[in-house]
Design an enzyme around this catalytic site. Structure first.
Site, short mmCIF file in Angstrom:
data_model
loop_
_atom_site.label_atom_id
_atom_site.label_comp_id
_atom_site.label_asym_id
_atom_site.label_seq_id
_atom_site.Cartn_x
_atom_site.Cartn_y
_atom_site.Cartn_z
N LEU A 14 0.82 -1.21 0.00
CA LEU A 14 0.00 0.00 0.00
C LEU A 14 0.85 1.26 0.00
CD1 LEU A 14 -2.74 1.41 0.21
CD2 LEU A 14 -2.63 1.11 2.69
N TYR A 148 -1.04 -9.06 16.76
CA TYR A 148 -1.36 -8.01 15.80
C TYR A 148 -2.51 -7.14 16.30
CZ TYR A 148 -2.50 -5.91 11.25
OH TYR A 148 -2.76 -5.02 10.23
#
Length: 281
Positions: A14, A148
């Site tokens: 990204l 995470y």
């Protein structure tokens, strides 16, 4: 209007899309990564509106040097996009303490380092915008993502609070919560598998890993479209403080909101009874 945009993690995924779209839109871009020569090559070589500089987000010294290089080249920093991150995945007991700390070093303390380096510049300007990309996992805990999700929940809390710290200086903040996008996030180098192995978890661990690997290249979101959406938000006079990105992310956010409301209501009778009763003092 052209802006100076600093992007972390611009060498792949990204981050590369954000840098490319920003350059195509006429912005001045500071593209950073741990291997600047690879970042520059990925973005098509030297360009007048492009500064490529080394930045390991876990290093405050790198962050300060990158921020200074941006000011030396372009005179200011209008937008910081905290994009760099990685994924340590696995069941909690199989993630080593060292892996858990590394997860937080990159996903939480990393963007904190870069933001800490950039905010003095934005305060002097009395203008700026900090965009931090978290995840749907910053809203919703899921199986096999305890490290995470913990780092992303922490990132969300930091950004929500930072908003109030910097508002008086005309600095905006935006938290971005993407769902699944077709980036390089699920490849080696971005994803790290559990270091430990526990027999009880073994029948579930292997299928989970294979399932995640099989998702790579099949995610529904288009990262180029997400990059353009972020530039739209960066151009708003009153930027969105939260951007839930992708139909899957919106669905997850709606489900979490309903769940929280239901849990609050279920807690009402017992929770409302906890005030100190001064009449018995």
């Amino acid at each position: 209007m052209s802006k100076v945009i600093l992007v972390t993690g611009a060498g792949r995924g990204l981050g590369t899309d954000i840098a490319r779209e920003a350059l195509a839109a006429g912005h001045q871009v500071v593209a950073t990564g741990r291997r600047p020569e690879e970042v520059e090559k990925t973005l098509g070589g030297p360009q007048d509106n492009l500064l490529v500089t080394k930045l390991d987000v876990t290093s405050l010294e790198d962050a300060e040097a990158a921020a200074q290089a941006a000011v030396d080249r372009f005179g200011r920093i209008d937008v910081l996009i905290n994009n760099a991150g990685n994924l340590f995945t696995g069941y909690f007991e199989e993630i080593s303490p060292a892996q858990m700390r590394r997860q937080f070093e990159t996903n939480l303390f990393g963007p904190m380092n870069v933001t800490r380096a950039v905010l003095p510049i934005m305060r002097r300007q009395r203008a700026g915008h900090v965009i931090t990309i978290t995840s749907t996992a910053g809203l919703v805990g899921m199986e096999f993502t305890s490290a995470y999700a913990a780092s992303k929940f922490a990132e969300e809390g930091w950004m929500e609070s930072l908003r109030y710290d910097v508002e008086p200086y005309n600095i905006h903040t935006t938290v971005v919560e993407p769902g699944y996008f077709r980036t390089e996030f699920l490849v080696e180098g971005s994803t790290t598998w559990p270091e430990l192995s526990i027999d009880d978890y073994a029948p579930r661990t292997a299928p989970r890993i294979e399932g995640m690997k099989s998702m790579n290249g099949r995610q529904p979101g288009d990262p180029a479209k997400l990059a353009r959406a972020l530039l739209t938000i960066a151009g708003q006079d009153k930027p969105l403080p939260r951007f839930v990105a992708g139909a899957d992310a919106i669905e997850a956010a709606e489900a979490k909101a309903k769940e929280l409301l239901a849990q609050a209501e279920a807690s009402r009778e017992l929770g409302d009874s906890l005030a100190y009763d001064d009449t018995h003092a």
